[in-house]
Design a protein around this motif. Structure first.
Motif, PDB file in Angstrom:
ATOM      1  N   SER A   1       0.871  -1.180   0.000  1.00  0.00           N
ATOM      2  CA  SER A   1       0.000   0.000   0.000  1.00  0.00           C
ATOM      3  C   SER A   1       0.906   1.228   0.000  1.00  0.00           C
ATOM      4  N   THR A   2       0.887   1.966  -1.098  1.00  0.00           N
ATOM      5  CA  THR A   2       1.758   3.151  -1.157  1.00  0.00           C
ATOM      6  C   THR A   2       1.318   4.184  -0.112  1.00  0.00           C
ATOM      7  N   GLY A   3      -0.001   4.245   0.167  1.00  0.00           N
ATOM      8  CA  GLY A   3      -0.481   5.160   1.211  1.00  0.00           C
ATOM      9  C   GLY A   3       0.139   4.809   2.560  1.00  0.00           C
ATOM     10  N   ASP A   4       0.196   3.495   2.881  1.00  0.00           N
ATOM     11  CA  ASP A   4       0.810   3.064   4.157  1.00  0.00           C
ATOM     12  C   ASP A   4       2.306   3.380   4.179  1.00  0.00           C
TER      13      ASP A   4
ATOM     14  N   ILE B   1       3.821   5.748   2.700  1.00  0.00           N
ATOM     15  CA  ILE B   1       3.936   7.198   2.898  1.00  0.00           C
ATOM     16  C   ILE B   1       3.663   7.564   4.360  1.00  0.00           C
ATOM     17  N   ARG B   2       2.565   7.009   4.920  1.00  0.00           N
ATOM     18  CA  ARG B   2       2.222   7.341   6.321  1.00  0.00           C
ATOM     19  C   ARG B   2       3.295   6.849   7.292  1.00  0.00           C
ATOM     20  N   ASN B   3       3.930   5.702   6.969  1.00  0.00           N
ATOM     21  CA  ASN B   3       5.021   5.213   7.830  1.00  0.00           C
ATOM     22  C   ASN B   3       6.191   6.186   7.853  1.00  0.00           C
TER      23      ASN B   3
ATOM     24  N   PHE C   1       2.158  16.820   0.313  1.00  0.00           N
ATOM     25  CA  PHE C   1       1.192  16.373  -0.705  1.00  0.00           C
ATOM     26  C   PHE C   1      -0.053  15.774  -0.065  1.00  0.00           C
ATOM     27  N   ILE C   2       0.192  14.821   0.846  1.00  0.00           N
ATOM     28  CA  ILE C   2      -0.922  14.068   1.424  1.00  0.00           C
ATOM     29  C   ILE C   2      -1.872  14.994   2.186  1.00  0.00           C
ATOM     30  N   SER C   3      -1.321  16.017   2.846  1.00  0.00           N
ATOM     31  CA  SER C   3      -2.160  16.899   3.662  1.00  0.00           C
ATOM     32  C   SER C   3      -3.018  17.815   2.793  1.00  0.00           C
TER      33      SER C   3
ATOM     34  N   LEU D   1      -1.469  14.061  -5.164  1.00  0.00           N
ATOM     35  CA  LEU D   1      -0.635  12.880  -5.360  1.00  0.00           C
ATOM     36  C   LEU D   1       0.832  13.233  -5.158  1.00  0.00           C
ATOM     37  N   VAL D   2       1.585  12.294  -4.610  1.00  0.00           N
ATOM     38  CA  VAL D   2       3.042  12.420  -4.538  1.00  0.00           C
ATOM     39  C   VAL D   2       3.549  12.234  -5.983  1.00  0.00           C
ATOM     40  N   PRO D   3       4.526  13.046  -6.437  1.00  0.00           N
ATOM     41  CA  PRO D   3       4.982  12.939  -7.826  1.00  0.00           C
ATOM     42  C   PRO D   3       5.430  11.514  -8.197  1.00  0.00           C
TER      43      PRO D   3
ATOM     44  N   ILE E   1       8.987  10.009  -7.429  1.00  0.00           N
ATOM     45  CA  ILE E   1       9.266   9.796  -6.009  1.00  0.00           C
ATOM     46  C   ILE E   1       8.566   8.534  -5.517  1.00  0.00           C
ATOM     47  N   ILE E   2       7.300   8.384  -5.922  1.00  0.00           N
ATOM     48  CA  ILE E   2       6.537   7.226  -5.444  1.00  0.00           C
ATOM     49  C   ILE E   2       7.101   5.943  -6.051  1.00  0.00           C
ATOM     50  N   LEU E   3       7.556   6.017  -7.284  1.00  0.00           N
ATOM     51  CA  LEU E   3       8.124   4.827  -7.934  1.00  0.00           C
ATOM     52  C   LEU E   3       9.399   4.385  -7.217  1.00  0.00           C
TER      53      LEU E   3
ATOM     54  N   GLY F   1      -3.679   1.138  -3.895  1.00  0.00           N
ATOM     55  CA  GLY F   1      -3.393   2.585  -3.984  1.00  0.00           C
ATOM     56  C   GLY F   1      -2.299   2.892  -4.987  1.00  0.00           C
ATOM     57  N   PHE F   2      -1.914   1.916  -5.757  1.00  0.00           N
ATOM     58  CA  PHE F   2      -0.903   2.058  -6.800  1.00  0.00           C
ATOM     59  C   PHE F   2      -1.268   1.103  -7.928  1.00  0.00           C
ATOM     60  N   PRO F   3      -1.224   1.472  -9.194  1.00  0.00           N
ATOM     61  CA  PRO F   3      -0.884   2.789  -9.728  1.00  0.00           C
ATOM     62  C   PRO F   3      -2.042   3.779  -9.620  1.00  0.00           C
ATOM     63  N   ARG F   4      -1.682   5.057  -9.568  1.00  0.00           N
ATOM     64  CA  ARG F   4      -2.689   6.115  -9.454  1.00  0.00           C
ATOM     65  C   ARG F   4      -2.624   7.083 -10.620  1.00  0.00           C
ATOM     66  N   THR F   5      -1.671   6.870 -11.525  1.00  0.00           N
ATOM     67  CA  THR F   5      -1.619   7.659 -12.770  1.00  0.00           C
ATOM     68  C   THR F   5      -1.298   6.696 -13.900  1.00  0.00           C
TER      69      THR F   5
ATOM     70  N   GLY G   1      -7.590   8.737  12.574  1.00  0.00           N
ATOM     71  CA  GLY G   1      -6.444   9.592  12.872  1.00  0.00           C
ATOM     72  C   GLY G   1      -5.787  10.115  11.601  1.00  0.00           C
ATOM     73  N   ARG G   2      -6.383   9.876  10.454  1.00  0.00           N
ATOM     74  CA  ARG G   2      -5.808  10.348   9.189  1.00  0.00           C
ATOM     75  C   ARG G   2      -6.204  11.795   8.945  1.00  0.00           C
ATOM     76  N   SER G   3      -5.185  12.642   8.741  1.00  0.00           N
ATOM     77  CA  SER G   3      -5.450  14.075   8.578  1.00  0.00           C
ATOM     78  C   SER G   3      -6.171  14.358   7.255  1.00  0.00           C
ATOM     79  N   ASP G   4      -6.142  13.374   6.329  1.00  0.00           N
ATOM     80  CA  ASP G   4      -6.790  13.625   5.029  1.00  0.00           C
ATOM     81  C   ASP G   4      -8.220  13.086   4.969  1.00  0.00           C
ATOM     82  N   ASP G   5      -8.714  12.493   6.077  1.00  0.00           N
ATOM     83  CA  ASP G   5     -10.091  12.001   6.111  1.00  0.00           C
ATOM     84  C   ASP G   5     -11.043  13.089   6.605  1.00  0.00           C
TER      85      ASP G   5
ATOM     86  N   ASN H   1     -10.804  17.285  -2.533  1.00  0.00           N
ATOM     87  CA  ASN H   1      -9.615  17.322  -3.400  1.00  0.00           C
ATOM     88  C   ASN H   1      -9.224  15.936  -3.867  1.00  0.00           C
ATOM     89  N   ARG H   2      -9.255  14.975  -2.935  1.00  0.00           N
ATOM     90  CA  ARG H   2      -8.846  13.610  -3.282  1.00  0.00           C
ATOM     91  C   ARG H   2      -9.758  13.046  -4.366  1.00  0.00           C
ATOM     92  N   LEU H   3     -11.057  13.362  -4.263  1.00  0.00           N
ATOM     93  CA  LEU H   3     -11.992  12.871  -5.291  1.00  0.00           C
ATOM     94  C   LEU H   3     -11.706  13.536  -6.640  1.00  0.00           C
TER      95      LEU H   3
HETATM   96  P1  AMP Z   1      -4.347   6.065   0.299  1.00  0.00           P
HETATM   97  O1  AMP Z   1      -3.988   5.554   1.650  1.00  0.00           O
HETATM   98  O2  AMP Z   1      -4.130   5.038  -0.783  1.00  0.00           O
HETATM   99  O3  AMP Z   1      -5.726   6.659   0.246  1.00  0.00           O
HETATM  100  O4  AMP Z   1      -3.333   7.256  -0.036  1.00  0.00           O
HETATM  101  C1  AMP Z   1      -3.283   8.437   0.749  1.00  0.00           C
HETATM  102  C2  AMP Z   1      -2.505   9.540   0.034  1.00  0.00           C
HETATM  103  O5  AMP Z   1      -1.154   9.102  -0.214  1.00  0.00           O
HETATM  104  C3  AMP Z   1      -3.024   9.961  -1.325  1.00  0.00           C
HETATM  105  O6  AMP Z   1      -4.072  10.912  -1.221  1.00  0.00           O
HETATM  106  C4  AMP Z   1      -1.768  10.549  -1.965  1.00  0.00           C
HETATM  107  O7  AMP Z   1      -1.485  11.818  -1.424  1.00  0.00           O
HETATM  108  C5  AMP Z   1      -0.686   9.602  -1.469  1.00  0.00           C
HETATM  109  N1  AMP Z   1      -0.483   8.440  -2.381  1.00  0.00           N
HETATM  110  C6  AMP Z   1      -0.757   7.127  -2.095  1.00  0.00           C
HETATM  111  N2  AMP Z   1      -0.467   6.335  -3.135  1.00  0.00           N
HETATM  112  C7  AMP Z   1       0.009   7.152  -4.108  1.00  0.00           C
HETATM  113  C8  AMP Z   1       0.458   6.939  -5.440  1.00  0.00           C
HETATM  114  N3  AMP Z   1       0.476   5.715  -5.994  1.00  0.00           N
HETATM  115  N4  AMP Z   1       0.885   8.014  -6.157  1.00  0.00           N
HETATM  116  C9  AMP Z   1       0.873   9.246  -5.622  1.00  0.00           C
HETATM  117  N5  AMP Z   1       0.448   9.522  -4.383  1.00  0.00           N
HETATM  118  C10 AMP Z   1       0.010   8.500  -3.619  1.00  0.00           C
END
Ligand code: AMP
Length: 190
Positions: A31-34, A36-38, A53-55, A59-61, A64-66, A86-90, A133-137, A144-146
Motif C-alpha cells: 500500500s503506497t499510502g501506508d 507514505i504514512r510510515n 502532498f498528502i495533507s 498525489l506524490v509525484p 518519487i513514489i516509484l 493505492g498504486f498505480p494512481r496515474t 487519525g488520518r489528517s486527510d479524512d 480534493n482527493r476525489l
Molecule cells: P491512500 O492511503 O491510498 O488513500 O493514499 C493516501 C494519500 O497518499 C493519497 O491521497 C496521496 O497523497 C498519497 N499516495 C498514495 N499512493 C500514491 C500513489 N500511488 N501516487 C501518488 N500519491 C500516492
C-alpha cells in the motif's frame, strides 16, 4: 507468482479488501499510502516531503513514489504474489509498473476495480475520519482527493480495460459480499 491491483476511489474499501486477500492468499500487500504514512510518522526527511502532498489531498509525484515502491519491493522479492493497493494512481505509474515487471518476466494478471457512488464515498471517509487519525479524512481534503481521483487516476481503468485485465465489482454491498466476489474472481484468474 500472481500479481494484482486493487483499484478504486478513496473510501471504496481497497485497504479492507486487500487485508482480506492477504489473509486468504498470503500475498505481499503493498500500500503506497501506508508506505507514505510510515515515513511521515517516523519523521524522516522523505516523510516531511510526503506530508506536503498528502495533507492537501494531492498525489506524490510519480518519480518519487516509484522510487519508494521499488525500494520496498526489492526488499520483499521472494513473495508468492503481490497485491498493489493505492498504486498505480496515474497512467504513467501503470505503464512504468508494466515496464518494470516485463524486465523481470512478471506481470499484473488482474485488476479489480471497486465501484461505489460518490456520495457514499464521502460518507464512508467522514465516518472513518472519526477514528482513523488520518489528517486527510475530512470533507475539504476528501473533495480534493476525489477531484484528483477523477482527473488523474480514473483514466488508468481504461488502460487495464484495453489490456483485458480489468474486473469491476459493485462495492456498494456488505464487506463480506464484496470479499466473496473478489475471492472468487481471484481464484478464476490464478
Ligand atoms: P491512500 O492511503 O491510498 O488513500 O493514499 C493516501 C494519500 O497518499 C493519497 O491521497 C496521496 O497523497 C498519497 N499516495 C498514495 N499512493 C500514491 C500513489 N500511488 N501516487 C501518488 N500519491 C500516492
Amino acid at each position: 507468482m500472481f500479481n494484482m491491483v486493487i483499484f478504486g476511489p478513496p473510501g471504496c474499501g481497497k485497504g479492507t479488501q486487500a487485508a482480506r486477500i492477504v489473509q486468504n492468499h498470503g500475498f505481499l500487500h503493498i500500500s503506497t499510502g501506508d508506505l507514505i504514512r510510515n515515513e511521515i510518522s517516523a519523521g524522516t526527511a522523505m516523510g516531511q516531503l510526503y506530508n506536503k502532498f498528502i495533507s492537501r489531498g494531492m498525489l506524490v509525484p510519480d518519480q518519487i513514489i516509484l522510487k519508494e515502491l521499488y525500494r520496498f519491493a526489492l526488499n520483499h522479492s521472494n513473495a508468492k504474489g503481490i497485491i498493489f493497493d493505492g498504486f498505480p494512481r496515474t497512467l504513467y505509474q501503470a505503464q512504468m509498473l508494466d515496464r518494470i515487471f516485463i524486465k523481470r518476466k512478471m506481470k499484473i494478471g488482474l485488476v479489480i476495480s471497486i465501484d461505489v457512488p460518490e456520495e457514499e464515498l464521502m460518507n464512508r471517509v467522514l465516518e472513518r475520519g472519526k477514528t482513523s487519525g488520518r489528517s486527510d479524512d475530512n470533507e475539504m481534503i476528501m473533495n480534493n482527493r476525489l477531484m484528483v481521483y477523477f482527473s488523474q487516476t480514473q483514466p488508468v481503468i481504461e488502460y487495464y480495460r484495453k489490456t483485458k485485465r480489468l474486473v469491476s465489482i459493485d462495492g456498494n454491498q456488505h464487506i463480506d459480499t464484496v470479499a466473496a466476489i473478489i475471492d472468487k474472481t481471484i481464484r478464476n484468474h490464478m
